[in-house]
Motif scaffolding. Structure first.
Motif, PDB file in Angstrom:
ATOM      1  N   ALA A 196     -32.455  46.975 -79.774  1.00 42.35           N
ATOM      2  CA  ALA A 196     -33.912  46.902 -79.759  1.00 42.35           C
ATOM      3  C   ALA A 196     -34.524  48.300 -79.839  1.00 42.35           C
ATOM      4  O   ALA A 196     -35.696  48.448 -80.197  1.00 42.35           O
ATOM      5  CB  ALA A 196     -34.393  46.182 -78.498  1.00 42.35           C
ATOM      6  N   GLY A 197     -33.730  49.313 -79.516  1.00 42.35           N
ATOM      7  CA  GLY A 197     -34.185  50.698 -79.619  1.00 42.35           C
ATOM      8  C   GLY A 197     -33.901  51.265 -81.006  1.00 42.35           C
ATOM      9  O   GLY A 197     -32.808  51.091 -81.550  1.00 42.35           O
ATOM     10  N   GLN A 198     -34.854  51.957 -81.566  1.00 44.51           N
ATOM     11  CA  GLN A 198     -34.725  52.478 -82.924  1.00 44.51           C
ATOM     12  C   GLN A 198     -33.573  53.456 -83.065  1.00 44.51           C
ATOM     13  O   GLN A 198     -32.862  53.456 -84.078  1.00 44.51           O
ATOM     14  CB  GLN A 198     -36.039  53.160 -83.361  1.00 44.51           C
ATOM     15  N   ALA A 199     -33.356  54.296 -82.060  1.00 45.63           N
ATOM     16  CA  ALA A 199     -32.297  55.304 -82.147  1.00 45.63           C
ATOM     17  C   ALA A 199     -30.929  54.655 -82.291  1.00 45.63           C
ATOM     18  O   ALA A 199     -30.074  55.127 -83.051  1.00 45.63           O
ATOM     19  CB  ALA A 199     -32.333  56.219 -80.922  1.00 45.63           C
ATOM     20  N   VAL A 200     -30.708  53.547 -81.575  1.00 52.89           N
ATOM     21  CA  VAL A 200     -29.429  52.846 -81.658  1.00 52.89           C
ATOM     22  C   VAL A 200     -29.276  52.194 -83.030  1.00 52.89           C
ATOM     23  O   VAL A 200     -28.222  52.294 -83.671  1.00 52.89           O
ATOM     24  CB  VAL A 200     -29.297  51.801 -80.541  1.00 52.89           C
ATOM     25  N   ARG A 201     -30.320  51.529 -83.501  1.00 56.24           N
ATOM     26  CA  ARG A 201     -30.252  50.892 -84.822  1.00 56.24           C
ATOM     27  C   ARG A 201     -29.932  51.912 -85.907  1.00 56.24           C
ATOM     28  O   ARG A 201     -29.104  51.674 -86.793  1.00 56.24           O
ATOM     29  CB  ARG A 201     -31.562  50.182 -85.152  1.00 56.24           C
ATOM     30  N   GLU A 202     -30.585  53.049 -85.842  1.00 58.14           N
ATOM     31  CA  GLU A 202     -30.379  54.072 -86.866  1.00 58.14           C
ATOM     32  C   GLU A 202     -28.969  54.660 -86.790  1.00 58.14           C
ATOM     33  O   GLU A 202     -28.344  54.924 -87.821  1.00 58.14           O
ATOM     34  CB  GLU A 202     -31.424  55.172 -86.725  1.00 58.14           C
ATOM     35  N   GLN A 203     -28.462  54.870 -85.577  1.00 57.46           N
ATOM     36  CA  GLN A 203     -27.117  55.432 -85.440  1.00 57.46           C
ATOM     37  C   GLN A 203     -26.069  54.470 -85.970  1.00 57.46           C
ATOM     38  O   GLN A 203     -25.136  54.871 -86.680  1.00 57.46           O
ATOM     39  CB  GLN A 203     -26.828  55.766 -83.975  1.00 57.46           C
ATOM     40  N   LEU A 204     -26.205  53.183 -85.645  1.00 56.12           N
ATOM     41  CA  LEU A 204     -25.251  52.201 -86.148  1.00 56.12           C
ATOM     42  C   LEU A 204     -25.325  52.081 -87.662  1.00 56.12           C
ATOM     43  O   LEU A 204     -24.299  51.926 -88.335  1.00 56.12           O
ATOM     44  CB  LEU A 204     -25.511  50.839 -85.497  1.00 56.12           C
ATOM     45  N   ALA A 205     -26.530  52.160 -88.212  1.00 56.28           N
ATOM     46  CA  ALA A 205     -26.679  52.114 -89.663  1.00 56.28           C
ATOM     47  C   ALA A 205     -25.993  53.305 -90.315  1.00 56.28           C
ATOM     48  O   ALA A 205     -25.351  53.180 -91.367  1.00 56.28           O
ATOM     49  CB  ALA A 205     -28.160  52.076 -90.035  1.00 56.28           C
ATOM     50  N   THR A 206     -26.093  54.459 -89.696  1.00 56.64           N
ATOM     51  CA  THR A 206     -25.434  55.658 -90.223  1.00 56.64           C
ATOM     52  C   THR A 206     -23.924  55.501 -90.219  1.00 56.64           C
ATOM     53  O   THR A 206     -23.242  55.834 -91.188  1.00 56.64           O
ATOM     54  CB  THR A 206     -25.830  56.896 -89.393  1.00 56.64           C
ATOM     55  N   TRP A 207     -23.389  54.963 -89.135  1.00 58.80           N
ATOM     56  CA  TRP A 207     -21.943  54.784 -89.043  1.00 58.80           C
ATOM     57  C   TRP A 207     -21.425  53.698 -89.974  1.00 58.80           C
ATOM     58  O   TRP A 207     -20.377  53.843 -90.589  1.00 58.80           O
ATOM     59  CB  TRP A 207     -21.574  54.396 -87.609  1.00 58.80           C
ATOM     60  N   TRP A 208     -22.156  52.592 -90.068  1.00 54.21           N
ATOM     61  CA  TRP A 208     -21.599  51.390 -90.682  1.00 54.21           C
ATOM     62  C   TRP A 208     -22.100  51.107 -92.089  1.00 54.21           C
ATOM     63  O   TRP A 208     -21.729  50.101 -92.679  1.00 54.21           O
ATOM     64  CB  TRP A 208     -21.862  50.189 -89.777  1.00 54.21           C
TER      65      TRP A 208
END
Length: 285
Positions: free
Chosen positions: A239-251
């Motif tokens: 739900a937090g933008q920072a987590v969504r963006e980090q996972l998108a970067t990794w995956w």
């Protein structure tokens, strides 16, 4: 022969403020019905890469509680792969047992009729009812109250062979374990209704009682996209933008991670989010 010195593996990434609890397995749990602290699995198929991990949350480690999540990755015949993720309800003492049994039954009791799609809504309901019956039988056989086995369950069946570069994915669920698709850096739920409400909702249905409430959806996996199947131990921090963006970067960028790398990525830490966390990612190449 001189020993080769290599740097130690990095600690899990902290996103945002530093969590209060230490990230360490702690003492062993003295029970013959508990699984390991952490589980990893995966597969490299023809044009299809799968990575899965299930990690006990820091709070459960601190409190000496078993990992209540479960997952399963299995080949289904020659043409499909079946994925399952389950999240045992935290308020039920034997929910980890229920989650494991639900994943097992999801594979072993899968009806061949569902491989050709969903002829009627009764097919998925009958399938999940069979899973619920397996859970009930197991509970009674082991002397466990059926209500203590309560768990969510998401099951996905994906075509191994691509058709015009795309693979069809059928998804069924009871509860708030879910499925998401990553396309051009943006996460979207495969269940349309989830996009209209917060991912952090605590209300959920669960097996074995709510088998008739199974939800069904279909999505298409194309090269460059990622499908994610996970428990709310991941969707809540997402739900937090920072987590969504980090996972998108990794995956999304580059080649899919190795099994150890995927486990490290899923083990990221966020303050106030210390629940068990399970995820299976699928890449079509």
């Amino acid at each position: 022969m001189d020993k080769v010195m290599t740097p130690r593996f990095q600690e899990p990434l902290i996103i945002g403020r530093t969590p209060r609890l230490q990230s360490a397995p702690g003492p062993l749990i003295t029970s013959n019905r508990t699984g390991p602290d952490t589980e990893i699995d995966g597969a490299d198929l023809d044009g299809l890469v799968i990575r899965g991990a299930s990690v006990r949350g820091d709070y459960h480690r601190y409190d000496g509680v078993p990992r209540q999540d479960a997952m399963l990755i299995r080949k289904l015949g020659e043409s499909h792969v079946l994925l399952a993720v389950a999240d045992g309800l935290g308020s039920r003492d034997m929910s980890h047992f229920g989650a494991s049994e639900a994943c097992r039954a999801a594979f072993e009791d899968f009806p061949a009729s569902l491989l050709d799609g969903y002829e009627t809504r009764s097919d998925p309901v009958a399938y999940f009812t069979g899973i619920a019956e397996s859970m009930t039988y197991m509970a009674r056989n082991e002397g466990i109250a059926v209500a203590e086995m309560a768990t969510t369950l998401t099951v996905a069946v994906i075509d191994i062979q691509a058709r015009r570069g795309a693979r069809l994915c059928h998804i069924m669920r009871v509860g708030d374990s879910t499925a998401m698709q990553l396309h051009r850096g943006v996460w979207t739920s495969c269940f349309p209704e989830d996009n209209n409400q917060t991912l952090a909702s605590s209300a959920t249905y669960a097996l074995p009682d709510d088998a008739a409430r199974v939800e069904v959806t279909t999505c298409v996996l194309i090269p460059g996209d990622t499908l994610l199947f996970c428990t709310d131990g991941l969707t809540k921090p997402m739900a937090g933008q920072a987590v969504r963006e980090q996972l998108a970067t990794w995956w999304e960028q580059g080649a899919p991670p190795s099994l150890p790398e995927f486990l490290w990525q899923l083990s990221f830490r966020v303050r106030t989010h210390d629940d068990d966390r399970t995820a299976i990612c699928v890449w079509g190449l």
